[in-house]
Design a protein around this motif. Structure first.
Motif, PDB file in Angstrom:
ATOM      1  N   TYR A   5     -53.760 -42.098  78.724  1.00 56.16           N
ATOM      2  CA  TYR A   5     -54.797 -42.448  79.671  1.00 56.16           C
ATOM      3  C   TYR A   5     -56.167 -42.213  79.055  1.00 56.16           C
ATOM      4  CZ  TYR A   5     -51.089 -42.311  83.161  1.00 56.16           C
ATOM      5  OH  TYR A   5     -49.941 -42.543  83.874  1.00 56.16           O
ATOM      6  N   ILE A   6     -57.071 -43.084  79.366  1.00 59.93           N
ATOM      7  CA  ILE A   6     -58.470 -42.904  79.001  1.00 59.93           C
ATOM      8  C   ILE A   6     -59.198 -42.582  80.292  1.00 59.93           C
ATOM      9  CG2 ILE A   6     -60.547 -44.010  78.094  1.00 59.93           C
ATOM     10  CD1 ILE A   6     -58.702 -45.915  76.558  1.00 59.93           C
ATOM     11  N   PRO A   7     -59.878 -41.455  80.353  1.00 55.63           N
ATOM     12  CA  PRO A   7     -60.628 -41.144  81.577  1.00 55.63           C
ATOM     13  C   PRO A   7     -61.638 -42.251  81.891  1.00 55.63           C
ATOM     14  CG  PRO A   7     -60.524 -39.233  80.132  1.00 55.63           C
ATOM     15  CD  PRO A   7     -59.993 -40.400  79.356  1.00 55.63           C
ATOM     16  N   PHE A   8     -61.799 -42.547  83.172  1.00 58.33           N
ATOM     17  CA  PHE A   8     -62.718 -43.612  83.585  1.00 58.33           C
ATOM     18  C   PHE A   8     -64.099 -43.430  82.975  1.00 58.33           C
ATOM     19  CE2 PHE A   8     -59.622 -43.897  87.087  1.00 58.33           C
ATOM     20  CZ  PHE A   8     -59.345 -45.250  87.028  1.00 58.33           C
ATOM     21  N   LYS A   9     -64.577 -42.199  82.959  1.00 56.80           N
ATOM     22  CA  LYS A   9     -65.919 -41.921  82.444  1.00 56.80           C
ATOM     23  C   LYS A   9     -66.049 -42.327  80.979  1.00 56.80           C
ATOM     24  CE  LYS A   9     -69.613 -38.915  83.447  1.00 56.80           C
ATOM     25  NZ  LYS A   9     -70.334 -39.679  84.413  1.00 56.80           N
ATOM     26  N   GLU A  10     -64.971 -42.176  80.216  1.00 58.62           N
ATOM     27  CA  GLU A  10     -65.021 -42.493  78.791  1.00 58.62           C
ATOM     28  C   GLU A  10     -64.976 -43.998  78.497  1.00 58.62           C
ATOM     29  OE1 GLU A  10     -62.232 -40.281  76.427  1.00 58.62           O
ATOM     30  OE2 GLU A  10     -62.718 -38.416  77.482  1.00 58.62           O
ATOM     31  N   THR A  11     -64.676 -44.807  79.493  1.00 54.90           N
ATOM     32  CA  THR A  11     -64.667 -46.257  79.265  1.00 54.90           C
ATOM     33  C   THR A  11     -66.086 -46.815  79.209  1.00 54.90           C
ATOM     34  OG1 THR A  11     -64.615 -46.877  81.617  1.00 54.90           O
ATOM     35  CG2 THR A  11     -62.476 -46.506  80.507  1.00 54.90           C
ATOM     36  N   ASN A  12     -67.046 -46.051  79.731  1.00 56.65           N
ATOM     37  CA  ASN A  12     -68.442 -46.493  79.813  1.00 56.65           C
ATOM     38  C   ASN A  12     -68.602 -47.793  80.595  1.00 56.65           C
ATOM     39  OD1 ASN A  12     -69.560 -44.316  78.327  1.00 56.65           O
ATOM     40  ND2 ASN A  12     -68.780 -45.264  76.463  1.00 56.65           N
ATOM     41  N   TYR A  13     -67.654 -48.061  81.449  1.00 58.40           N
ATOM     42  CA  TYR A  13     -67.704 -49.272  82.270  1.00 58.40           C
ATOM     43  C   TYR A  13     -68.168 -48.957  83.687  1.00 58.40           C
ATOM     44  CZ  TYR A  13     -66.312 -53.559  84.622  1.00 58.40           C
ATOM     45  OH  TYR A  13     -66.318 -54.708  85.360  1.00 58.40           O
ATOM     46  N   ASP A  16     -71.815 -43.675  87.196  1.00 53.44           N
ATOM     47  CA  ASP A  16     -71.595 -42.248  87.459  1.00 53.44           C
ATOM     48  C   ASP A  16     -71.079 -42.039  88.876  1.00 53.44           C
ATOM     49  OD1 ASP A  16     -72.381 -41.502  84.935  1.00 53.44           O
ATOM     50  OD2 ASP A  16     -74.445 -41.022  85.521  1.00 53.44           O
ATOM     51  N   PHE A  17     -71.601 -42.824  89.814  1.00 56.33           N
ATOM     52  CA  PHE A  17     -71.176 -42.699  91.207  1.00 56.33           C
ATOM     53  C   PHE A  17     -69.673 -42.960  91.340  1.00 56.33           C
ATOM     54  CE2 PHE A  17     -70.461 -44.678  95.400  1.00 56.33           C
ATOM     55  CZ  PHE A  17     -70.828 -43.612  96.210  1.00 56.33           C
ATOM     56  N   ILE A  18     -69.180 -44.025  90.738  1.00 61.41           N
ATOM     57  CA  ILE A  18     -67.745 -44.352  90.797  1.00 61.41           C
ATOM     58  C   ILE A  18     -66.933 -43.279  90.082  1.00 61.41           C
ATOM     59  CG2 ILE A  18     -65.980 -46.000  90.054  1.00 61.41           C
ATOM     60  CD1 ILE A  18     -67.650 -46.951  92.458  1.00 61.41           C
ATOM     61  N   CYS A  19     -67.395 -42.834  88.941  1.00 67.71           N
ATOM     62  CA  CYS A  19     -66.677 -41.778  88.208  1.00 67.71           C
ATOM     63  C   CYS A  19     -66.624 -40.485  89.018  1.00 67.71           C
ATOM     64  CB  CYS A  19     -67.318 -41.542  86.844  1.00 67.71           C
ATOM     65  SG  CYS A  19     -67.076 -42.916  85.693  1.00 67.71           S
ATOM     66  N   ASP A  20     -67.722 -40.154  89.692  1.00 58.91           N
ATOM     67  CA  ASP A  20     -67.745 -38.950  90.534  1.00 58.91           C
ATOM     68  C   ASP A  20     -66.774 -39.097  91.702  1.00 58.91           C
ATOM     69  OD1 ASP A  20     -69.629 -37.878  88.864  1.00 58.91           O
ATOM     70  OD2 ASP A  20     -71.320 -38.186  90.239  1.00 58.91           O
ATOM     71  N   TYR A  21     -66.711 -40.298  92.299  1.00 63.43           N
ATOM     72  CA  TYR A  21     -65.752 -40.543  93.385  1.00 63.43           C
ATOM     73  C   TYR A  21     -64.328 -40.367  92.874  1.00 63.43           C
ATOM     74  CZ  TYR A  21     -62.740 -43.138  96.569  1.00 63.43           C
ATOM     75  OH  TYR A  21     -61.704 -43.504  97.388  1.00 63.43           O
ATOM     76  N   LEU A  22     -64.014 -40.987  91.737  1.00 61.04           N
ATOM     77  CA  LEU A  22     -62.661 -40.899  91.191  1.00 61.04           C
ATOM     78  C   LEU A  22     -62.296 -39.475  90.792  1.00 61.04           C
ATOM     79  CD1 LEU A  22     -62.657 -44.207  89.122  1.00 61.04           C
ATOM     80  CD2 LEU A  22     -61.448 -43.754  91.269  1.00 61.04           C
ATOM     81  N   ALA A  23     -63.306 -38.682  90.449  1.00 60.49           N
ATOM     82  CA  ALA A  23     -63.081 -37.269  90.114  1.00 60.49           C
ATOM     83  C   ALA A  23     -63.047 -36.400  91.368  1.00 60.49           C
ATOM     84  CB  ALA A  23     -64.175 -36.782  89.159  1.00 60.49           C
ATOM     85  N   GLU A  24     -63.208 -37.034  92.538  1.00 61.64           N
ATOM     86  CA  GLU A  24     -63.189 -36.350  93.835  1.00 61.64           C
ATOM     87  C   GLU A  24     -64.218 -35.229  93.917  1.00 61.64           C
ATOM     88  OE1 GLU A  24     -59.244 -35.719  95.693  1.00 61.64           O
ATOM     89  OE2 GLU A  24     -58.451 -36.554  93.813  1.00 61.64           O
TER      90      GLU A  24
END
Length: 182
Positions: A5-13, A16-24
């Protein structure tokens, strides 16, 4: 089968808001009811059981039967539509807003993910039925939101004077957009 798995944040796609949501992140909790994890569906099922009326179920079934009446459908599709009348049946819905050049793979990914989720939920909550639903936002009127995409650092835009539901637009002028990227 090994999976990486590649963490969402590391995709640079993703923002930050979406990454923070996915990180709960706790500071975002006030903006949503329940995070969509398998263990959170039990409370969601109970809540929806108390709020969905049988007349709404009958209406949905009637509309879907009408929409499918001239199509060859599988037995599973017919069974799913019929099961919507049952109080222990819930829909798992995904959808997609029309936009330029995202390709069909994203649609298929969403559909397959929703079908897989219904199977997971049936295993976790066998006393309930789950029907996958796909909603195509073809009635969206916000053309300015979907008339462009970014490609190689450049904003590519389809300019059109058409108004109304974008799903009914004539595709005239899209060839010019395609020429820019080909």
């Amino acid at each position: 089968m090994p999976t990486n798995y590649i963490p969402f944040k590391e995709t640079n796609y993703f923002s930050d808001f979406i990454c923070d949501y996915l990180a709960e992140k706790p500071e975002l909790k006030e903006f949503y009811h329940r995070f969509p994890k398998l263990e959170n569906f039990e409370a969601q099922i109970k809540e929806k059981s108390n709020s969905f009326q049988s007349e709404a179920r009958n209406h949905i079934t009637k509309v879907l039967k009408h929409q499918y009446k001239n199509l060859n459908t599988s037995d599973l599709t017919a069974d799913n539509i019929e099961s919507l009348n049952l109080e222990n049946t819930f829909t798992i819905t995904t959808g997609h807003q029309l936009n330029l050049f995202t390709g069909p793979l994203y649609f298929l990914y969403k559909i397959i993910s929703t079908i897989n989720l219904t199977k997971q939920l049936k295993t976790a909550y066998p006393e309930y039925n789950f029907v996958p639903m796909y909603w195509m936002a073809s009635e969206d009127h916000d053309f300015e939101e979907i008339n462009y995409f970014n490609f190689k650092g450049k904003k590519i835009q389809w300019n059109s004077e058409q108004t109304g539901a974008v799903g009914h637009f004539n595709t005239e002028g899209l060839d010019e957009v395609f020429d820019v990227i080909s």
